[in-house]
Design a protein around this motif. Structure first.
Motif, mmCIF file in Angstrom:
data_model
loop_
_atom_site.group_PDB
_atom_site.id
_atom_site.type_symbol
_atom_site.label_atom_id
_atom_site.label_comp_id
_atom_site.label_asym_id
_atom_site.label_seq_id
_atom_site.Cartn_x
_atom_site.Cartn_y
_atom_site.Cartn_z
ATOM 1 N N SER A 139 50.716 -18.027 80.719
ATOM 2 C CA SER A 139 51.991 -18.650 80.314
ATOM 3 C C SER A 139 52.113 -18.721 78.800
ATOM 4 C CB SER A 139 52.204 -20.073 80.848
ATOM 5 O OG SER A 139 51.272 -20.452 81.730
ATOM 6 N N ARG A 140 51.001 -18.983 78.087
ATOM 7 C CA ARG A 140 51.097 -19.047 76.621
ATOM 8 C C ARG A 140 51.433 -17.675 76.041
ATOM 9 N NH1 ARG A 140 45.669 -21.768 75.060
ATOM 10 N NH2 ARG A 140 46.391 -21.426 72.936
ATOM 11 N N ARG A 141 50.931 -16.651 76.677
ATOM 12 C CA ARG A 141 51.252 -15.294 76.239
ATOM 13 C C ARG A 141 52.742 -15.015 76.472
ATOM 14 N NH1 ARG A 141 51.545 -10.559 79.052
ATOM 15 N NH2 ARG A 141 50.706 -8.662 78.105
ATOM 16 N N GLN A 142 53.245 -15.447 77.613
ATOM 17 C CA GLN A 142 54.657 -15.257 77.926
ATOM 18 C C GLN A 142 55.561 -15.976 76.932
ATOM 19 O OE1 GLN A 142 54.791 -12.800 79.946
ATOM 20 N NE2 GLN A 142 56.064 -13.718 81.539
ATOM 21 N N ARG A 143 55.121 -17.179 76.536
ATOM 22 C CA ARG A 143 55.943 -17.975 75.619
ATOM 23 C C ARG A 143 55.763 -17.520 74.169
ATOM 24 N NH1 ARG A 143 53.894 -22.383 78.811
ATOM 25 N NH2 ARG A 143 52.498 -22.962 77.124
ATOM 26 N N GLY A 144 54.904 -16.540 73.955
ATOM 27 C CA GLY A 144 54.680 -16.040 72.599
ATOM 28 C C GLY A 144 53.762 -16.930 71.783
ATOM 29 N N GLU A 145 53.088 -17.890 72.440
ATOM 30 C CA GLU A 145 52.171 -18.771 71.692
ATOM 31 C C GLU A 145 50.846 -18.074 71.426
ATOM 32 O OE1 GLU A 145 53.956 -22.610 74.028
ATOM 33 O OE2 GLU A 145 51.789 -22.347 74.013
#
Ligand SMILES: Nc1nc2c(ncn2[C@@H]2O[C@H](COP(=O)(O)OP(=O)(O)OP(=O)(O)O)[C@@H](O)[C@H]2O)c(=O)[nH]1
Length: 344
Positions: free
Chosen positions: A88-94
């Motif tokens: 999810s962090r990868r998806q959110r660009g974090e």
């Protein structure tokens, strides 16, 4: 095209091998190479205080440390959570859009339950797949470890790829004996040597293996067990997998006398090496502005490494032990007496 759909499913490479076999050293070398950019790293240490993520800090600053405990049993849920969270962090660009995950397991982990975790969770199955199991084997300790640690055979039999370390520390005949042992226990897994100047990254993680886009079923794996070393002998199912195994951390506020410490550690491992499965630490040495990393594996003390900087804000010495049948007080007392720096 969004970062998430650039590539369908992300391979998870499981890096395993017994305590002190050379997993973190191998991972540092892999991560330092250009071909290994875009890698998210999960480290699981069986220890009250994790140090590997600090030692990996220079090459992988975002390394995520899983809580203390063993990823194959006590913190399997945490592995699943960590992978979902990474995604999810990868998806959110974090996080950068990493293209692979490497999970370094504890040296005491059985691979099969980890693979089962990857296969069982529907969310994980959707976004990740098993890239392969790389098992690191320490040529110096392999024969002894095989005799005393049933999990070693489990790690070996689960391997798609074996990496032999510390051949520089043994006579050629001994290395040959270990290679023959590996061929007998897991004839399907190719063996590469970590001591080669150029690490054959494509052999360790062959691109072909990550091409089919599907999680390979765990049951499709053929396990090879040596006579007398059945899976049950691992003790995991009966709850004995970590029986009598303890981990504790000694911490020192004052600076340490290097000569006294070196002598104490050598004597300790000489006397109790069979029960001290692993010791590693960061030491604040008298007269030195930066820490020294020390590593012991069973009876062997590896050469210390002088780090160029402290990896975090702590300036205290930390010494992590993983022992079997040897309690913390015995070691703490002996250290206190020897270094005269703790209350006896
Ligand atoms: N001479 C030599 N030393 C090695 C080699 N590979 C690893 N070492 C040393 O072995 C010690 C343990 O290596 P690590 O990479 O920390 O081992 P590990 O498997 O990550 O250890 P745990 O995470 O505690 O299980 C370190 O002092 C390394 O420098 C090798 O091929 N040759």
């Amino acid at each position: 095209m969004s970062a998430a759909t650039d590539f369908d499913v992300i391979p998870v490479h499981v890096l395993t091998g017994f305590l002190g076999s050379g997993k973190t050293s191998l991972l540092s070398r892999l991560l330092a190479s250009e071909a290994f950019g875009d890698t998210a790293v999960l480290v699981n240490e069986f220890g009250e205080v994790g140090l590997d993520h600090l030692l990996l800090g220079e090459v992988a600053p975002d390394t995520l440390l899983l809580d203390s405990g063993c990823v194959c049993c006590t913190i399997r849920g945490e592995l699943a959570d960590a992978l979902r969270d990474l995604f999810s962090r990868r998806q959110r660009g974090e996080l950068p859009a990493f293209r692979r995950v490497v999970l370094e397991t504890t040296g005491l982990a059985e691979p099969a339950p980890i693979l089962a975790t990857l296969a069982a969770d529907p969310v994980i199955r959707h976004h990740f797949r098993l890239g392969g199991v790389v098992t690191v084997v320490d040529a110096l300790n392999a024969l002894e470890t095989h005799r005393h640690e049933p999990v070693w055979a489990e790690q070996l039999s689960a391997a798609d790829q074996l990496v032999l370390t510390k051949t520089d520390l043994v006579p050629a005949a001994r290395a040959q004996q270990v290679r023959a042992q590996l061929a007998a226990l897991n004839p399907l897994a190719p063996v590469t040597e970590a001591c080669d100047d150029v690490l054959p990254i494509d052999e360790i993680l062959p691109p072909a293996r990550v091409a089919d886009g599907r999680l390979r079923p765990v049951t499709a794996r053929k396990a090879f067990y040596p006579a007398g070393a059945s899976k049950a002998a691992g003790g995991h199912r009966s709850g004995g997998h970590l029986a009598e195994t303890a981990s504790f951390c000694l911490e020192f506020d004052r600076q340490i006398d290097w000569t006294a410490f070196g002598l104490w550690l050598s004597l300790l491992l000489n006397r109790h090496g069979r029960n001290i499965l692993r010791v590693k630490g960061l030491l604040h040495i008298e007269g030195s502005a930066t820490p020294v990393a020390i590593q012991g594996v069973q009876h062997v003390v590896h050469p210390p490494t002088h780090l160029s900087a402290w990896p975090d804000d702590e300036r205290r010495s930390r010494l992590v032990f993983i022992t079997r049948g040897l309690d913390a007080r015995t070691i703490e007392h002996s250290c206190a007496v020897f270094l005269r720096c703790l209350p006896v």
